[in-house]
Design an enzyme around this catalytic site. Structure first.
Site, PDB file in Angstrom:
ATOM      1  N   ASP A   1     -10.648   3.909   1.116  1.00  0.00           N
ATOM      2  CA  ASP A   1     -11.072   3.545   2.482  1.00  0.00           C
ATOM      3  C   ASP A   1     -11.816   4.680   3.183  1.00  0.00           C
ATOM      4  O   ASP A   1     -12.775   4.441   3.922  1.00  0.00           O
ATOM      5  CB  ASP A   1      -9.869   3.125   3.334  1.00  0.00           C
ATOM      6  CG  ASP A   1      -9.460   1.689   3.086  1.00  0.00           C
ATOM      7  OD1 ASP A   1     -10.286   0.910   2.576  1.00  0.00           O
ATOM      8  OD2 ASP A   1      -8.308   1.339   3.406  1.00  0.00           O
TER       9      ASP A   1
ATOM     10  N   LYS B   1       0.793  -1.231   0.000  1.00  0.00           N
ATOM     11  CA  LYS B   1       0.000   0.000   0.000  1.00  0.00           C
ATOM     12  C   LYS B   1       0.829   1.286   0.000  1.00  0.00           C
ATOM     13  O   LYS B   1       0.399   2.296  -0.535  1.00  0.00           O
ATOM     14  CB  LYS B   1      -0.946   0.014   1.208  1.00  0.00           C
ATOM     15  CG  LYS B   1      -2.133  -0.929   1.049  1.00  0.00           C
ATOM     16  CD  LYS B   1      -3.034  -0.806   2.252  1.00  0.00           C
ATOM     17  CE  LYS B   1      -4.403  -1.362   1.953  1.00  0.00           C
ATOM     18  NZ  LYS B   1      -5.409  -0.917   2.909  1.00  0.00           N
TER      19      LYS B   1
HETATM   20  N1  LIG Z   1     -13.799  -2.791   7.759  1.00  0.00           N
HETATM   21  C1  LIG Z   1     -12.846  -2.489   6.903  1.00  0.00           C
HETATM   22  O1  LIG Z   1     -13.092  -2.200   5.720  1.00  0.00           O
HETATM   23  C2  LIG Z   1     -11.409  -2.450   7.350  1.00  0.00           C
HETATM   24  C3  LIG Z   1     -10.451  -1.769   6.588  1.00  0.00           C
HETATM   25  C4  LIG Z   1      -9.130  -1.742   7.043  1.00  0.00           C
HETATM   26  C5  LIG Z   1      -8.785  -2.398   8.218  1.00  0.00           C
HETATM   27  N2  LIG Z   1      -9.743  -3.060   8.928  1.00  0.00           N
HETATM   28  C6  LIG Z   1      -9.386  -3.712  10.192  1.00  0.00           C
HETATM   29  O2  LIG Z   1      -8.864  -2.698  11.044  1.00  0.00           O
HETATM   30  C7  LIG Z   1      -7.859  -3.223  11.889  1.00  0.00           C
HETATM   31  C8  LIG Z   1      -6.593  -2.362  11.782  1.00  0.00           C
HETATM   32  O3  LIG Z   1      -6.099  -2.384  10.458  1.00  0.00           O
HETATM   33  P1  LIG Z   1      -4.811  -1.497  10.058  1.00  0.00           P
HETATM   34  O4  LIG Z   1      -4.598  -1.726   8.621  1.00  0.00           O
HETATM   35  O5  LIG Z   1      -4.938  -0.115  10.567  1.00  0.00           O
HETATM   36  O6  LIG Z   1      -3.658  -2.250  10.886  1.00  0.00           O
HETATM   37  P2  LIG Z   1      -2.284  -1.648  11.448  1.00  0.00           P
HETATM   38  O7  LIG Z   1      -1.784  -0.545  10.576  1.00  0.00           O
HETATM   39  O8  LIG Z   1      -1.422  -2.820  11.704  1.00  0.00           O
HETATM   40  O9  LIG Z   1      -2.693  -0.983  12.872  1.00  0.00           O
HETATM   41  C9  LIG Z   1      -3.091  -1.806  13.944  1.00  0.00           C
HETATM   42  C10 LIG Z   1      -3.605  -0.934  15.083  1.00  0.00           C
HETATM   43  O10 LIG Z   1      -4.074  -1.794  16.135  1.00  0.00           O
HETATM   44  C11 LIG Z   1      -3.345  -1.478  17.342  1.00  0.00           C
HETATM   45  N3  LIG Z   1      -3.143  -2.694  18.127  1.00  0.00           N
HETATM   46  C12 LIG Z   1      -2.773  -3.912  17.697  1.00  0.00           C
HETATM   47  N4  LIG Z   1      -2.664  -4.765  18.732  1.00  0.00           N
HETATM   48  C13 LIG Z   1      -2.937  -4.044  19.848  1.00  0.00           C
HETATM   49  C14 LIG Z   1      -2.975  -4.353  21.246  1.00  0.00           C
HETATM   50  N5  LIG Z   1      -2.716  -5.584  21.704  1.00  0.00           N
HETATM   51  N6  LIG Z   1      -3.318  -3.364  22.126  1.00  0.00           N
HETATM   52  C15 LIG Z   1      -3.584  -2.114  21.680  1.00  0.00           C
HETATM   53  N7  LIG Z   1      -3.565  -1.757  20.378  1.00  0.00           N
HETATM   54  C16 LIG Z   1      -3.238  -2.714  19.470  1.00  0.00           C
HETATM   55  C17 LIG Z   1      -2.038  -0.889  16.865  1.00  0.00           C
HETATM   56  O11 LIG Z   1      -1.448  -0.154  17.902  1.00  0.00           O
HETATM   57  P3  LIG Z   1       0.169   0.053  17.901  1.00  0.00           P
HETATM   58  O12 LIG Z   1       0.438   1.192  16.976  1.00  0.00           O
HETATM   59  O13 LIG Z   1       0.462   0.361  19.327  1.00  0.00           O
HETATM   60  O14 LIG Z   1       0.767  -1.239  17.452  1.00  0.00           O
HETATM   61  C18 LIG Z   1      -2.539  -0.021  15.694  1.00  0.00           C
HETATM   62  O15 LIG Z   1      -3.143   1.159  16.166  1.00  0.00           O
HETATM   63  C19 LIG Z   1      -7.671  -4.678  11.451  1.00  0.00           C
HETATM   64  O16 LIG Z   1      -8.411  -5.482  12.325  1.00  0.00           O
HETATM   65  C20 LIG Z   1      -8.265  -4.719  10.057  1.00  0.00           C
HETATM   66  O17 LIG Z   1      -8.785  -6.000   9.729  1.00  0.00           O
HETATM   67  C21 LIG Z   1     -11.044  -3.094   8.527  1.00  0.00           C
END
Ligand SMILES: NC(=O)c1ccc[n+]([C@@H]2O[C@H](COP(=O)([O-])OP(=O)(O)OC[C@H]3O[C@@H](n4cnc5c(N)ncnc54)[C@H](OP(=O)(O)O)[C@@H]3O)[C@@H](O)[C@H]2O)c1
Length: 271
Positions: A103, A67
């Site tokens: 998004d 991405k």
């Molecule tokens: N519905 C949709 O269309 C859609 C679209 C995109 C993503 N999503 C979902 O959204 C979520 C995040 O996606 P992303 O692409 O943003 O991922 P990402 O860039 O990896 O970010 C993950 C986020 O979750 C936090 N996190 C992970 N484990 C944690 C824990 N144990 N305690 C506290 N915070 C934690 C991270 O905090 P840190 O920075 O501290 O690691 C960060 O803020 C995923 O579940 C994904 O499947 C859904």
């Protein structure tokens, strides 16, 4: 009529829902073409992309790990993708790559459909998380005129990094997130917490106004504990599946010139 030669590129991509969604719409709207899932590893992106252009692909969805890295290979990147710092959708015309990020649109559209009378302008939001999805969501909220956006993340520096792009953001410590919900109109969970197989999201909604809308973008399970908790105290819950499908709507519009309708059949098939 446009013939779509589309694909989602990433690694891994076997579990991507994109082929199901776009093939559904190709069939529903009688548009000729196909849409596949193509695995491309990080170190082969540049030459595989050239091959796809030569093979006549005209619509690409981009997923992890490309991405951000794909941005340097695109000919034009729109303002939305630039602000988010990531591309998830590309249109290829005359060998040139036109990139965007759908998004933010998908997130906002999902809320507009779930709560048609929700007002964004000059309202207050709290975003949990500061990853890639959070950036897109904050861009969407800013575009809608939200003036007061709080972001809180386990790793505070990651939230602070976003202030460069979104100067009006207020960063709150992860430890203080419960109190930060006071006076909020919209709470969004963008962390992976609460997803099947991940830790639970430990948050108290005691300070959240009863009128606030709660959106969890995690969609597996569809009704996360956060949404169940919100619903039980009278807050309107919004699930994450709509964001996923509506971001695809925007790409389909860009590629095929059709605004697809999101039907229950499709939602059930994706789930
Ligand atoms: N519905 C949709 O269309 C859609 C679209 C995109 C993503 N999503 C979902 O959204 C979520 C995040 O996606 P992303 O692409 O943003 O991922 P990402 O860039 O990896 O970010 C993950 C986020 O979750 C936090 N996190 C992970 N484990 C944690 C824990 N144990 N305690 C506290 N915070 C934690 C991270 O905090 P840190 O920075 O501290 O690691 C960060 O803020 C995923 O579940 C994904 O499947 C859904």
């Amino acid at each position: 009529m446009t013939i779509l030669k589309g694909a989602v590129i990433g690694y891994p991509v076997q579990k991507s829902k994109s082929p199901l969604i776009y093939r559904h719409w190709l069939k529903a709207y009688g548009i000729p073409g196909n849409y596949e899932a193509i695995e491309i590893q990080a170190d082969e992106l540049s030459h595989r992309l050239s091959q796809l252009i030569d093979q006549g692909y005209n619509g690409l969805s981009v997923t992890l790990p490309h991405k951000q890295t794909i941005m340097s290979l695109c000919d034009e990147i729109d303002d939305t993708a630039r602000a988010i710092g990531a591309v998830n959708s590309i249109q290829i015309k005359d060998g040139k790559l036109y990139a965007t990020n759908t998004d933010a649109f998908g997130f906002i559209q999902n809320i507009k459909i779930a709560v048609p009378d929700f007002i964004f302008k000059n309202r207050r939001a709290c975003v949990l998380g500061a990853g890639g999805a959070a950036r897109a969501i904050i861009q969407g909220l800013v575009e809608q005129g939200m003036t007061d956006i709080i972001v809180t993340n386990r790793t505070r520096t990651r939230a602070e990094d976003m202030v460069t792009t979104f100067p009006s953001l207020r960063v709150v410590d992860w430890a203080d997130k419960d109190q930060a919900l006071s006076g909020i109109d919209l709470l969004v969970n963008t962390t992976s917490l609460g997803m099947e197989g991940q830790d639970r999201l430990d948050i108290s909604l005691d300070h959240l106004p009863p009128s606030a809308v709660v959106n969890d973008i995690v969609y597996y399970p569809l009704m996360t504990d956060l949404l169940k908790n919100a619903e039980s105290r009278g807050n309107k819950p919004i699930t994450g599946i709509g964001m996923l499908i509506h971001q695809a709507c925007r790409s389909f519009h860009n590629w095929c010139g059709v605004d697809p309708v999101v039907t229950d059949d499709l939602i059930q098939a994706v789930l």
